[in-house]
Design a protein around this motif. Structure first.
Motif, short mmCIF file in Angstrom:
data_model
loop_
_atom_site.label_atom_id
_atom_site.label_comp_id
_atom_site.label_asym_id
_atom_site.label_seq_id
_atom_site.Cartn_x
_atom_site.Cartn_y
_atom_site.Cartn_z
N ASN A 150 7.22 6.08 21.23
CA ASN A 150 6.24 5.29 21.99
C ASN A 150 5.23 4.61 21.08
O ASN A 150 4.19 4.15 21.54
CB ASN A 150 5.54 6.20 23.01
N GLY A 151 5.51 4.60 19.79
CA GLY A 151 4.62 3.92 18.84
C GLY A 151 3.37 4.70 18.49
O GLY A 151 2.42 4.13 17.96
N GLN A 152 3.38 5.98 18.82
CA GLN A 152 2.19 6.80 18.52
C GLN A 152 2.45 7.72 17.33
O GLN A 152 3.54 8.28 17.20
CB GLN A 152 1.80 7.63 19.74
N LEU A 153 1.44 7.87 16.48
CA LEU A 153 1.55 8.75 15.32
C LEU A 153 0.56 9.89 15.47
O LEU A 153 -0.46 9.76 16.16
CB LEU A 153 1.25 7.97 14.04
N TYR A 154 0.84 11.01 14.79
CA TYR A 154 -0.04 12.17 14.95
C TYR A 154 -1.47 11.87 14.52
O TYR A 154 -2.42 12.46 15.04
CB TYR A 154 0.54 13.40 14.23
N ILE A 155 -1.62 10.93 13.58
CA ILE A 155 -2.98 10.63 13.10
C ILE A 155 -3.84 9.98 14.19
O ILE A 155 -5.05 9.98 14.10
CB ILE A 155 -2.96 9.70 11.85
N ASP A 156 -3.18 9.46 15.24
CA ASP A 156 -3.93 8.86 16.36
C ASP A 156 -4.63 9.92 17.21
O ASP A 156 -5.60 9.62 17.88
CB ASP A 156 -2.99 8.07 17.30
N ILE A 157 -4.06 11.12 17.22
CA ILE A 157 -4.57 12.15 18.14
C ILE A 157 -5.07 13.39 17.40
O ILE A 157 -5.50 14.35 18.03
CB ILE A 157 -3.48 12.55 19.17
N ALA A 158 -5.02 13.37 16.07
CA ALA A 158 -5.44 14.54 15.30
C ALA A 158 -6.95 14.71 15.37
O ALA A 158 -7.70 13.73 15.39
CB ALA A 158 -5.01 14.38 13.84
N SER A 159 -7.39 15.97 15.43
CA SER A 159 -8.83 16.24 15.44
C SER A 159 -9.37 16.24 14.02
O SER A 159 -10.56 16.12 13.80
CB SER A 159 -9.10 17.59 16.11
N GLU A 160 -8.45 16.34 13.07
CA GLU A 160 -8.84 16.39 11.65
C GLU A 160 -7.63 15.97 10.81
O GLU A 160 -6.51 16.34 11.14
CB GLU A 160 -9.25 17.83 11.31
N ILE A 161 -7.87 15.18 9.78
CA ILE A 161 -6.78 14.76 8.89
C ILE A 161 -7.24 15.01 7.45
O ILE A 161 -8.39 14.74 7.13
CB ILE A 161 -6.48 13.25 9.05
N TRP A 162 -6.36 15.54 6.64
CA TRP A 162 -6.75 15.73 5.24
C TRP A 162 -5.59 15.47 4.30
O TRP A 162 -4.43 15.51 4.69
CB TRP A 162 -7.33 17.14 5.02
N LYS A 163 -5.94 15.18 3.08
CA LYS A 163 -4.94 14.89 2.06
C LYS A 163 -4.47 16.21 1.46
O LYS A 163 -5.27 17.10 1.22
CB LYS A 163 -5.60 14.02 0.99
N ALA A 164 -3.18 16.31 1.27
CA ALA A 164 -2.63 17.53 0.70
C ALA A 164 -3.04 17.65 -0.76
O ALA A 164 -3.11 16.65 -1.47
CB ALA A 164 -1.11 17.50 0.79
N ALA A 165 -3.34 18.88 -1.17
CA ALA A 165 -3.58 19.12 -2.60
C ALA A 165 -2.25 18.90 -3.31
O ALA A 165 -1.20 19.05 -2.71
CB ALA A 165 -4.07 20.56 -2.79
N PRO A 166 -2.28 18.52 -4.60
CA PRO A 166 -1.03 18.20 -5.29
C PRO A 166 0.02 19.31 -5.19
O PRO A 166 1.20 19.04 -4.98
CB PRO A 166 -1.47 18.00 -6.74
N GLU A 167 -0.42 20.57 -5.29
CA GLU A 167 0.58 21.65 -5.23
C GLU A 167 1.15 21.81 -3.82
O GLU A 167 2.31 22.17 -3.64
CB GLU A 167 0.02 22.98 -5.77
N GLU A 168 0.32 21.46 -2.81
CA GLU A 168 0.82 21.51 -1.43
C GLU A 168 1.88 20.45 -1.21
O GLU A 168 2.84 20.65 -0.49
CB GLU A 168 -0.34 21.25 -0.45
N GLU A 169 1.63 19.29 -1.81
CA GLU A 169 2.56 18.21 -1.65
C GLU A 169 3.96 18.65 -2.09
O GLU A 169 4.95 18.32 -1.48
CB GLU A 169 2.13 17.01 -2.49
N ALA A 170 3.97 19.44 -3.16
CA ALA A 170 5.25 19.89 -3.67
C ALA A 170 5.83 21.02 -2.81
O ALA A 170 7.01 21.03 -2.50
CB ALA A 170 5.09 20.36 -5.11
#
Ligand code: NI
Length: 178
Positions: A150-170
């Protein structure tokens, strides 16, 4: 089978309402196979057709089947779900908060409220009507993927968004990304 490119946030196709699947012929069968391969390769637990630049109401989902997941998710772990034209026909009043990531938005996480359980009406890859009742993480992944259609992404409805730490990314993005 072939890997397809996963489009990212800037691609406008992610914002379109996808078209109903009407033709269950060879092209769709190839698309399903490619999406499964692409999801497993990413790796991710779910993928919607718009994420591979195809505007069709089609999604694939598969929770991991390692020993830990088997303990936690039982018979749902490792099951491949292929849903065409999915519709949520029943959703629990109970909402649960959880952390999500998306293969189209690499390197980020968000906190999202979802229905704890949902009943979904859909068609299988051959067009046969199916009905699925899901709860917990599986229900969350289905809701995330249906939103994509439906063209919706989780970032549209998230209560909080954060960038993954480099080790989390892996280490942590793969099992969660959808
Ligand atoms: Ni996603």
């Amino acid at each position: 089978m072939a890997l397809r490119k996963i489009v990212s946030l800037e691609d406008p196709i992610l914002r379109r309402k996808a078209n109903k699947v009407a033709d269950f012929g060879n092209n769709l069968q190839k698309l399903v196979d490619d999406m499964v391969e692409t999801m497993l390769d990413a790796p991710g637990v779910g993928l919607a057709a718009p994420q591979v630049a195809v505007s069709q109401r089609l999604l694939v989902v598969r929770l991991p089947d390692d020993e830990e997941s088997q303990k936690e998710y039982g018979k749902e772990s490792g099951v491949l779900y292929v849903l065409a034209n999915p519709e949520i026909i029943k959703a629990s009043k109970d909402m649960v908060e959880g952390v999500e990531a998306c293969l189209s938005i690499p390197g980020f996480f968000g906190r999202v409220d979802r229905h704890e359980s949902v009943t979904i009406k859909a068609q299988d890859r051959h067009g046969k009507p199916i009905r699925i009742k899901a709860s917990g993480w599986l229900a969350r992944v289905f809701q995330h993927e249906i939103d994509h259609l439906n063209g919706q992404l989780y970032i549209d409805i998230a209560s909080e968004i954060w960038k993954a730490a480099p080790e989390e990314e892996a280490d942590e993005v793969p099992p969660l990304a959808e």
